[in-house]
Scaffold this motif. Sequence first.
Motif, PDB file in Angstrom:
ATOM      1  N   VAL A 115      35.092  58.823  63.349  1.00 18.59           N
ATOM      2  CA  VAL A 115      33.956  57.970  62.382  1.00 18.59           C
ATOM      3  C   VAL A 115      34.144  58.887  61.278  1.00 18.59           C
ATOM      4  N   ALA A 116      33.802  58.321  59.939  1.00 20.97           N
ATOM      5  CA  ALA A 116      34.675  59.453  58.385  1.00 20.97           C
ATOM      6  C   ALA A 116      32.932  57.892  57.821  1.00 20.97           C
ATOM      7  N   PHE A 117      32.398  59.429  57.472  1.00 23.20           N
ATOM      8  CA  PHE A 117      31.799  59.465  56.049  1.00 23.20           C
ATOM      9  C   PHE A 117      31.728  59.460  54.875  1.00 23.20           C
ATOM     10  N   ASN A 118      31.195  58.962  54.232  1.00 26.00           N
ATOM     11  CA  ASN A 118      31.214  58.838  52.490  1.00 26.00           C
ATOM     12  C   ASN A 118      30.931  59.111  51.895  1.00 26.00           C
ATOM     13  N   ILE A 119      30.650  59.255  50.390  1.00 24.52           N
ATOM     14  CA  ILE A 119      29.238  59.473  49.435  1.00 24.52           C
ATOM     15  C   ILE A 119      30.049  60.032  47.895  1.00 24.52           C
ATOM     16  N   GLY A 120      29.515  59.086  46.995  1.00 20.01           N
ATOM     17  CA  GLY A 120      30.385  59.620  46.049  1.00 20.01           C
ATOM     18  C   GLY A 120      28.818  59.111  44.755  1.00 20.01           C
ATOM     19  N   ALA A 121      29.414  58.945  43.281  1.00 21.00           N
ATOM     20  CA  ALA A 121      28.310  58.550  41.944  1.00 21.00           C
ATOM     21  C   ALA A 121      29.669  58.363  41.313  1.00 21.00           C
ATOM     22  N   ALA A 122      29.092  56.951  40.589  1.00 19.14           N
ATOM     23  CA  ALA A 122      29.929  56.590  39.576  1.00 19.14           C
ATOM     24  C   ALA A 122      28.907  56.607  38.194  1.00 19.14           C
ATOM     25  N   SER A 123      30.394  56.404  37.458  1.00 15.79           N
ATOM     26  CA  SER A 123      29.102  56.334  35.437  1.00 15.79           C
ATOM     27  C   SER A 123      28.747  54.689  35.980  1.00 15.79           C
ATOM     28  N   ASP A 124      29.189  54.096  36.144  1.00 11.03           N
ATOM     29  CA  ASP A 124      29.146  52.206  36.595  1.00 11.03           C
ATOM     30  C   ASP A 124      29.404  51.368  37.167  1.00 11.03           C
ATOM     31  N   TYR A 125      28.837  50.724  38.336  1.00  6.29           N
ATOM     32  CA  TYR A 125      28.845  50.313  39.708  1.00  6.29           C
ATOM     33  C   TYR A 125      29.419  48.778  39.079  1.00  6.29           C
ATOM     34  N   VAL A 126      30.300  48.705  39.061  1.00 12.19           N
ATOM     35  CA  VAL A 126      31.636  47.702  39.029  1.00 12.19           C
ATOM     36  C   VAL A 126      32.598  46.875  39.885  1.00 12.19           C
ATOM     37  N   PHE A 127      31.729  45.454  39.986  1.00 12.42           N
ATOM     38  CA  PHE A 127      31.975  44.634  41.292  1.00 12.42           C
ATOM     39  C   PHE A 127      33.002  43.936  40.732  1.00 12.42           C
ATOM     40  N   ARG A 128      34.236  43.582  41.059  1.00 10.11           N
ATOM     41  CA  ARG A 128      35.001  42.139  40.186  1.00 10.11           C
ATOM     42  C   ARG A 128      35.109  41.952  39.097  1.00 10.11           C
ATOM     43  N   GLY A 129      34.667  43.415  38.366  1.00  5.69           N
ATOM     44  CA  GLY A 129      34.528  43.336  37.192  1.00  5.69           C
ATOM     45  C   GLY A 129      33.204  42.800  36.472  1.00  5.69           C
ATOM     46  N   ILE A 130      32.234  42.788  37.406  1.00  4.47           N
ATOM     47  CA  ILE A 130      31.131  42.755  36.367  1.00  4.47           C
ATOM     48  C   ILE A 130      30.398  44.002  37.116  1.00  4.47           C
ATOM     49  N   SER A 131      29.290  44.689  35.655  1.00  5.34           N
ATOM     50  CA  SER A 131      28.364  45.670  36.164  1.00  5.34           C
ATOM     51  C   SER A 131      27.537  45.218  37.707  1.00  5.34           C
ATOM     52  N   TYR A 186      35.368  32.723  36.693  1.00  3.03           N
ATOM     53  CA  TYR A 186      36.503  33.564  35.662  1.00  3.03           C
ATOM     54  C   TYR A 186      37.488  34.375  35.895  1.00  3.03           C
ATOM     55  N   ASN A 187      38.241  35.027  35.232  1.00  8.87           N
ATOM     56  CA  ASN A 187      39.466  36.179  35.865  1.00  8.87           C
ATOM     57  C   ASN A 187      38.868  37.846  35.262  1.00  8.87           C
ATOM     58  N   THR A 188      39.162  38.543  36.185  1.00 12.62           N
ATOM     59  CA  THR A 188      39.358  39.802  36.093  1.00 12.62           C
ATOM     60  C   THR A 188      41.083  40.407  36.231  1.00 12.62           C
ATOM     61  N   TRP A 189      40.362  41.837  35.645  1.00  9.69           N
ATOM     62  CA  TRP A 189      40.949  42.858  36.161  1.00  9.69           C
ATOM     63  C   TRP A 189      40.876  43.919  35.643  1.00  9.69           C
ATOM     64  N   ASP A 205      37.335  38.184  31.577  1.00 11.34           N
ATOM     65  CA  ASP A 205      37.996  36.430  30.593  1.00 11.34           C
ATOM     66  C   ASP A 205      36.157  35.699  30.381  1.00 11.34           C
ATOM     67  N   GLU A 206      35.652  35.894  30.131  1.00 14.19           N
ATOM     68  CA  GLU A 206      34.035  35.077  30.276  1.00 14.19           C
ATOM     69  C   GLU A 206      32.745  36.647  30.031  1.00 14.19           C
ATOM     70  N   GLY A 245      27.243  37.323  29.117  1.00 12.35           N
ATOM     71  CA  GLY A 245      26.540  38.224  29.302  1.00 12.35           C
ATOM     72  C   GLY A 245      27.451  39.533  29.197  1.00 12.35           C
ATOM     73  N   LYS A 246      26.521  40.727  28.734  1.00 10.81           N
ATOM     74  CA  LYS A 246      26.689  42.200  28.550  1.00 10.81           C
ATOM     75  C   LYS A 246      27.608  42.384  30.015  1.00 10.81           C
ATOM     76  N   ILE A 247      27.363  42.385  31.165  1.00 14.49           N
ATOM     77  CA  ILE A 247      27.434  43.190  31.949  1.00 14.49           C
ATOM     78  C   ILE A 247      29.673  42.395  32.551  1.00 14.49           C
ATOM     79  N   TYR A 248      29.895  41.042  32.092  1.00 15.62           N
ATOM     80  CA  TYR A 248      31.074  40.944  31.645  1.00 15.62           C
ATOM     81  C   TYR A 248      31.982  41.812  31.463  1.00 15.62           C
ATOM     82  N   ASP A 249      31.541  42.657  30.233  1.00 14.23           N
ATOM     83  CA  ASP A 249      31.990  43.006  28.786  1.00 14.23           C
ATOM     84  C   ASP A 249      33.264  43.641  29.833  1.00 14.23           C
TER      85      ASP A 249
END
Length: 229
Positions: A29-45, A184-187, A209-210, A214-218
């Motif tokens: 069993v392994a555990f992980n914990i963390g923090a980020a300035s934004d949660y981005v999933f497939r290019g979307i906040s 949409y496409n993302t990178w 590319d979309e 909305g701004k979460i796609y920027d």
Amino acid sequence: MKTLKIALLAAAATVAMGGAALADDSPTVAFNIGAASDYVFRGISQTDEGGQVFGGADLTAGKLYAGTWLSNVDFNNGTTMEYDLYAGYKPTVGPVALDLGVIYYGYANKPSGSGDEAYTEIKVAGSVPVGKGTIGAAVYYSPEFPFKSGAATYVELNGSVPVDDKWSLSGAVGHQDVDYNGDYNTWNLGVSYALTSHVGLDLRYWDTDEHSFGKIYDGRVAASIKATF
């Protein structure tokens, strides 16, 4: 056709998992914990461009694995948390490292009448070593995307390469296809740094590319720190 596709993928995963021998592989069993300035999933906040705190646990037994992962989210509708449940099998075929799995994305505190946000994806991914780095591809299929938007497929090509013992570069390009609009496409492209053997930093640029969706796609830069133990 959708039902047949799901049945075939599920059957293949079941056969693969059923053939795995666990006798010589003690569960870990392994555990992980963390923090980020934004949660981005497939290019979307997923946090309306806000910060993220996350954590999870993974059980591994040989080539089989299962786990869960939690994170705060903000969809501007009252939903506050995402919880993922997943399981899979990681066989090796020649030089190819495969990952065959199923992921359930659940959400907590969803307001009534806002539609069903939860969904399930089947994952088929693989990677091969190229020099010091790796190149991979993945396909994720969902029979019903959030808010009854129909079947969805996400296809991605990715790669990573170490710069030295602590620095590495990685990136990916992907395409999200949804039956009921929303394609949409993302990178992304980023650099990672290992502070210790258990703590890592990541700085990554994301875009789609979309932007008209909305701004979460920027395009955006997100920094994160993650600890494993």
